[in-house]
Write a protein that holds these residues in place. Structure first.
Motif, PDB file in Angstrom:
ATOM      1  N   VAL A 195       0.857  -1.342  -0.134  1.00 39.09           N
ATOM      2  CA  VAL A 195       0.026   0.167  -0.091  1.00 39.09           C
ATOM      3  C   VAL A 195       0.804   1.294  -0.076  1.00 39.09           C
ATOM      4  O   VAL A 195       1.646   1.492   0.735  1.00 39.09           O
ATOM      5  CB  VAL A 195      -1.001   0.091   1.269  1.00 39.09           C
ATOM      6  N   TYR A 196       0.529   2.223  -1.092  1.00 35.31           N
ATOM      7  CA  TYR A 196       1.366   3.297  -1.098  1.00 35.31           C
ATOM      8  C   TYR A 196       0.563   4.559  -0.012  1.00 35.31           C
ATOM      9  O   TYR A 196      -0.540   4.504  -0.008  1.00 35.31           O
ATOM     10  CB  TYR A 196       1.412   4.045  -2.319  1.00 35.31           C
ATOM     11  N   THR A 197       1.608   4.943   1.019  1.00 36.49           N
ATOM     12  CA  THR A 197       1.050   5.825   1.658  1.00 36.49           C
ATOM     13  C   THR A 197       1.642   7.359   1.652  1.00 36.49           C
ATOM     14  O   THR A 197       2.590   7.471   1.777  1.00 36.49           O
ATOM     15  CB  THR A 197       1.040   5.511   3.194  1.00 36.49           C
ATOM     16  N   ASP A 198       0.933   8.418   1.298  1.00 35.79           N
ATOM     17  CA  ASP A 198       1.118   9.445   0.869  1.00 35.79           C
ATOM     18  C   ASP A 198       0.367  10.712   2.175  1.00 35.79           C
ATOM     19  O   ASP A 198      -0.739  10.735   1.807  1.00 35.79           O
ATOM     20  CB  ASP A 198       0.846   9.882  -0.454  1.00 35.79           C
ATOM     21  N   SER A 199       1.223  11.148   2.973  1.00 35.72           N
ATOM     22  CA  SER A 199       0.574  12.062   3.921  1.00 35.72           C
ATOM     23  C   SER A 199       0.142  13.213   3.094  1.00 35.72           C
ATOM     24  O   SER A 199       0.813  13.804   2.525  1.00 35.72           O
ATOM     25  CB  SER A 199       1.672  12.187   4.967  1.00 35.72           C
ATOM     26  N   LYS A 200      -1.071  13.616   3.599  1.00 36.38           N
ATOM     27  CA  LYS A 200      -1.755  14.725   2.816  1.00 36.38           C
ATOM     28  C   LYS A 200      -2.614  15.403   3.635  1.00 36.38           C
ATOM     29  O   LYS A 200      -3.039  14.878   4.779  1.00 36.38           O
ATOM     30  CB  LYS A 200      -2.488  14.283   1.471  1.00 36.38           C
ATOM     31  N   THR A 201      -2.853  16.758   3.735  1.00 37.15           N
ATOM     32  CA  THR A 201      -3.734  17.586   4.404  1.00 37.15           C
ATOM     33  C   THR A 201      -4.838  17.707   3.479  1.00 37.15           C
ATOM     34  O   THR A 201      -5.203  17.311   2.257  1.00 37.15           O
ATOM     35  CB  THR A 201      -3.211  18.893   4.679  1.00 37.15           C
ATOM     36  N   THR A 202      -5.868  18.008   4.246  1.00 41.61           N
ATOM     37  CA  THR A 202      -7.462  18.300   3.608  1.00 41.61           C
ATOM     38  C   THR A 202      -7.452  19.089   2.397  1.00 41.61           C
ATOM     39  O   THR A 202      -8.313  19.120   1.638  1.00 41.61           O
ATOM     40  CB  THR A 202      -8.606  18.576   4.403  1.00 41.61           C
ATOM     41  N   LEU A 224      -1.727 -11.719   3.140  1.00 36.79           N
ATOM     42  CA  LEU A 224      -3.084 -12.173   2.611  1.00 36.79           C
ATOM     43  C   LEU A 224      -3.891 -11.617   3.229  1.00 36.79           C
ATOM     44  O   LEU A 224      -5.136 -11.264   2.275  1.00 36.79           O
ATOM     45  CB  LEU A 224      -3.192 -13.693   3.324  1.00 36.79           C
ATOM     46  N   GLN A 225      -4.063 -11.048   4.343  1.00 35.28           N
ATOM     47  CA  GLN A 225      -5.243 -10.126   4.837  1.00 35.28           C
ATOM     48  C   GLN A 225      -5.201  -8.707   4.018  1.00 35.28           C
ATOM     49  O   GLN A 225      -6.467  -8.290   3.671  1.00 35.28           O
ATOM     50  CB  GLN A 225      -5.296  -9.807   6.202  1.00 35.28           C
ATOM     51  N   ALA A 268      -7.794  -5.234  -0.112  1.00 35.09           N
ATOM     52  CA  ALA A 268      -7.549  -4.808  -1.419  1.00 35.09           C
ATOM     53  C   ALA A 268      -8.719  -5.069  -2.465  1.00 35.09           C
ATOM     54  O   ALA A 268      -9.370  -4.221  -3.183  1.00 35.09           O
ATOM     55  CB  ALA A 268      -6.270  -4.667  -1.711  1.00 35.09           C
ATOM     56  N   ALA A 269      -9.078  -6.436  -2.406  1.00 31.59           N
ATOM     57  CA  ALA A 269     -10.007  -6.962  -3.409  1.00 31.59           C
ATOM     58  C   ALA A 269     -11.271  -6.296  -2.987  1.00 31.59           C
ATOM     59  O   ALA A 269     -12.377  -6.262  -3.732  1.00 31.59           O
ATOM     60  CB  ALA A 269      -9.855  -8.485  -3.457  1.00 31.59           C
ATOM     61  N   LYS A 275      -5.637 -10.705  -6.843  1.00 30.86           N
ATOM     62  CA  LYS A 275      -6.747 -11.431  -5.847  1.00 30.86           C
ATOM     63  C   LYS A 275      -6.148 -12.608  -4.901  1.00 30.86           C
ATOM     64  O   LYS A 275      -4.850 -12.938  -5.579  1.00 30.86           O
ATOM     65  CB  LYS A 275      -7.649 -12.239  -6.655  1.00 30.86           C
ATOM     66  N   PRO A 276      -6.385 -12.456  -3.869  1.00 26.98           N
ATOM     67  CA  PRO A 276      -5.426 -13.497  -3.007  1.00 26.98           C
ATOM     68  C   PRO A 276      -5.428 -14.948  -3.465  1.00 26.98           C
ATOM     69  O   PRO A 276      -4.639 -15.741  -3.301  1.00 26.98           O
ATOM     70  CB  PRO A 276      -6.248 -13.424  -1.706  1.00 26.98           C
TER      71      PRO A 276
END
Length: 844
Positions: free
Chosen positions: A641-648, A715-716, A721-722, A730-731
């Motif tokens: 998972v890409y995580t990009d910190s952002k503000t509103t 796996l979770q 994501a699916a 798909k898992p």
């Protein structure tokens, strides 16, 4: 009734009179004869309390003046607490000055190590007492005009940690003299070891007969107390009980230094933390910030850099100015002289970054003055920051700092430079850079090569002392193709931040002819930007106005990936240690190609005459570890998972599932590079000299990779994501791909060799372990490290997925067994069939 009361009163008076008469008669009867001298009346003990100043601070006193005036009278240490110093915040920093060498001490227990830190206040108490309070800023209401301020004050009383009798008041009645002899001769949590450090070093009680005070020196803003402490020490546990001896116990003697540094009356203006440009922080809970609750506040840690008053207008016009007080690091005098210039250069390299913040000559390193130049200079003096050289076997360096908890202002720093870091640097550079740099193709580098490596690590550690954490995602901003472009990479560097663990450009191939400028890390675009964000003054603005300005700065640069901070959370494949480029599979394919290129050459490079094969084995082990790390980079893409910190006020999502194409590319890379037996690691000339035939490195490596591929967390994430997106990995598709990579021989009926048999057994055991995880250990005081993800998600699709995969595999095995004539292959498949039966039907 009234008459009875009068009668009772008369009888009472009469009785009283009789008693008086009797007493008088007895007094007369016992009076001494005339002319007899009465015995002397015993003298009352002297009234306790302060004495005249001259009776306490006598002519014998040796006096030093500073933050606290210090007096030594015979064997007593007395200090004056000026009234102006009462109720001021004082930072107490405790360090080791000299230490016994203990190779099992880990990262603590060396000269220069910080062992405790507190904030205290001296205050006057009743009955001529001076108290020390231990101050915490974890809960805060800083605005005295707001209603919560008083409530926090009355419900957050700070503990009294020590009390002293006032021995005398100063002649001007503006200070108090206390005796600290016993306090510093004993042991306490304020001035000496923190309990956790004491426990880590296995130290027990202090032994008074083997402990003493060496000296107390005092300066304008700090007082330095140096003591010798001898502690009892418990034996270290044996690394392998019954086979290796325990470490020695007995006594341990340390020379300790306690620094008392007065903090500014008015704290430095804080700069509030932003996830998008990360800094180290100090935190507190603010009861004023949120009118309907509480808010955890984080302010960044940074040095106080301010222009001189006469230069403010110049700075506003964009001219570079020198700060009032620059950041200066001194080099420990015990450092080998040949490395000193490189350590200095590593510090000075940050000067260009501070120019982005508007300052010139903002940071520099200097050699420590000799005793002839400055007899008062001391490595333990809290006014001075230093790079401290440690004769340790630890292959590392660290850049901690001490800061004001109220504002985040960094007060000083002692960078820990462990001698054996050079061994680590040799291994890194040999393995990652030898294809490009012929100077790296030997066991002992020349001084210039090692010096430049030291310079790089010096810059990295100084970055930490400036407040910068690791930015492991920085290297992901560089396209892989550019890492082989000689002109581009030598001009721009292979990563935008020296605070990444990008090490060296291992993507460059021998034929690319890339020089050191394209191989070494350097202070880059992200570092320049982060220093600008943290240190550039913003004049004449309120806190809220400053926050708004900083937010606009960040938003204006956010779309440039080279100027972005990416948090390392274990699921974002961009933010990993020791990786390069915007695609780890492509980058690491080049890295593995380089490992294969150097493998047959190692024995020639490391053929030290008269030496054994220790170095060859060490480097070979590092190559195997590097290869495994390259594979691990790709594993992170799966379920990533890409995580990009952002503000509103920024467009786009914070969380984005790694595209299916990249996850499939990662699975194909893993299948090709490691699930297919990496026979190139089995260099016979090396193994015959470094590794017993009883060791099976390949199978262990493959099993570890399977542990990363087949785990609940991964796996979770695939399942989640699916649920959120339609076009994702798909898992069930993923588990089919893993199974096909491990059991390719079943489709072709090809004989299965030993390495592949081990891999397939490991696969079945890994799946079985997730379906029936081992119970948690009971009793004992140790802890367990769960490799490859532990636990079981019985209420999720994971058990169904795993059981379905095993049933499908069982059917394939049963169908394949009759076609095999190779005995070991047949035995192996029969064994797997039985194992699967036991997993699916544990009661049978």
């Amino acid at each position: 009734m009234r008459r009875n009361r009068c009668l009772q009163k008369a009888l009472f008076l009469l009785a009283a009179g009789c008693i008086t008469l009797t007493a008088s008669a007895q007094d007369k009867k016992s009076a001494p004869p005339a002319g007899t001298v009465p015995p002397a009346t015993p003298q009352a003990p002297p009234k306790p309390g302060p004495k005249p100043y001259k009776d306490v601070i006598t002519d014998k006193a040796i006096t030093r003046k500073g933050l606290f005036n210090v007096h030594k009278v015979d064997d007593k240490w007395l200090i004056e607490i000026g009234d102006s110093t009462l109720n001021r915040d004082i930072l107490v920093v405790n360090r080791i000055s000299k230490a016994p060498i203990d190779t099992r001490a880990g990262f603590t227990g060396f000269a220069g190590d910080e062992i405790n830190e507190n904030v205290i206040r001296f205050e006057k108490g009743p009955n001529n007492k001076i108290f020390i309070r231990n101050i915490s800023y974890s809960v805060y209401a800083k605005d005295s005009t707001k209603p919560m301020y008083k409530s926090v004050e009355v419900n957050n009383i700070q503990p009294i940690a020590a009390a002293f009798d006032v021995k005398a008041y100063t002649p001007g009645n503006d200070g108090s003299v206390i005796d600290i002899t016993d306090f510093i001769a004993g042991d306490n949590d304020l001035f000496f070891f923190a309990p956790s450090i004491k426990s880590a070093l296995r130290l027990g009680g202090v032994q008074p007969d083997k402990s003493y005070t060496l000296d107390i020196r005092t300066y304008p803003i700090n007082t330095e107390i140096k003591t010798v402490k001898t502690y009892s020490k418990s034996p270290a546990p044996s690394p392998i009980p019954g086979m290796m001896p325990a470490g020695p116990g007995g006594n341990a003697t340390f020379e300790l230094n306690t620094s008392l540094v007065i903090l500014p009356k008015v704290p430095m203006k804080p700069r509030y933390y932003d996830d998008r440009v990360a800094y180290f922080t100090t935190e507190y809970t603010d009861f004023d910030a949120d009118p309907q609750g509480v808010k955890d506040i984080s302010v960044v840690t940074r040095w106080r850099l301010e222009p001189k008053p006469e230069d403010v207008e110049k700075m506003k016009r964009g001219e570079l100015v020198e700060p009032i007080k620059p950041i200066i690091f001194y080099i420990d005098p015990t450092t080998p002289s040949k490395w000193v210039p490189y350590l200095i250069q590593g510090v000075n390299d940050w000067q260009k970054a501070f120019e982005k913040a508007g300052f010139k000559n903002a940071i520099m390193a200097k050699t420590a003055p000799s005793k002839d130049q400055d007899s008062s200079w001391s490595l333990e003096d809290a006014r001075y920051s230093a790079i401290v050289y440690k004769p340790s076997t630890i292959p590392n360096a660290m850049g901690p700092h001490v800061h004001d908890p109220r504002s985040g202002e960094i007060i000083e720093s002692h960078i820990n430079w462990y001698h054996n870091v050079m061994r680590l640097l040799r291994n890194w550079y040999l393995i990652q850079a030898s294809p490009s740099d012929p100077k790296a193709r030997k066991a002992n580098f020349d001084d210039e090569t090692m010096g430049q490596l030291i310079r790089f690590v010096s810059s990295h550690e100084v970055g930490h002392t400036l407040g910068l954490p690791h930015n492991m995602g920085s290297s992901a901003a560089t396209p892989v193709e550019k890492l082989r472009d000689k002109a581009w990479v030598e001009a721009n560097g292979h990563t935008p931040s020296i605070m990444d663990y990008a090490r060296f450009n291992y993507v460059a191939q021998p034929e690319d002819n890339i020089g050191p400028a394209g191989i070494y890390p350097r202070i880059g675009d992200y570092d320049n930007w982060s220093i600008e964000w943290g240190y550039k003054p913003i004049f004449d603005k309120t806190e809220e106005e400053e926050k708004a300005i900083l937010n606009e700065w960040v938003k204006a640069r956010y779309n440039n990936p080279a100027l972005r901070f990416i948090h390392q959370d274990g699921t974002d494949p961009r933010a990993q240690t020791e990786c390069l480029g915007d695609n780890n599979m492509k980058a690491n394919e080049y890295g593995i190609k380089n490992l294969k290129w150097m493998m047959p050459k190692l024995q020639g490079w490391l053929n030290e005459k008269g030496e054994d094969y220790t170095t060859l084995k060490e480097v070979y082990d590092e190559i195997v570890g590097t290869f495994q790390r390259y594979i691990g980079h790709s594993v992170t893409y799966i379920g990533g998972v890409y995580t990009d910190s952002k503000t509103t006020d920024q467009p786009g999502n914070v969380y984005t599932v790694v595209p299916k194409t990249l996850q499939k590319e990662a699975m194909a890379f893993i299948s090709k590079q490691v699930l297919e037996t990496p026979t190139w690691l089995l260099e016979k000339n090396i193994l015959d000299k470094t590794t017993s035939p009883t060791s099976d490195r390949i199978s262990s490596l493959q099993d570890n990779v399977l542990g990363g591929l087949i785990q609940n967390g991964r796996l979770q994430r695939l399942i989640s994501a699916a649920n959120r997106e339609s076009n994702t990995y798909k898992p069930e598709e993923y588990m089919d791909d893993v199974k096909k990579a491990v059991f390719t021989e079943l489709a072709t009926r090809k004989a299965i060799d030993n390495y592949r048999r081990n891999l397939q057994k490991a696969y079945v055991e890994r799946v079985g372990a997730l379906l029936a995880p081992a119970p948690a250990p009971s009793g004992g005081s140790g802890f367990m490290i769960m490799m490859g993800g532990g636990g079981n998600s019985k209420n999720s699709d994971i058990p169904s997925l795993l059981k379905g995969t095993l049933r499908s595999l069982k059917a394939e095995i049963v169908a394949a067994i009759p076609a095999y004539s190779d005995r070991m292959t047949k035995y192996h498949l029969q064994d797997l069939n039985e194992r699967i039966d036991r997993i699916l039907n544990p009661k049978n």
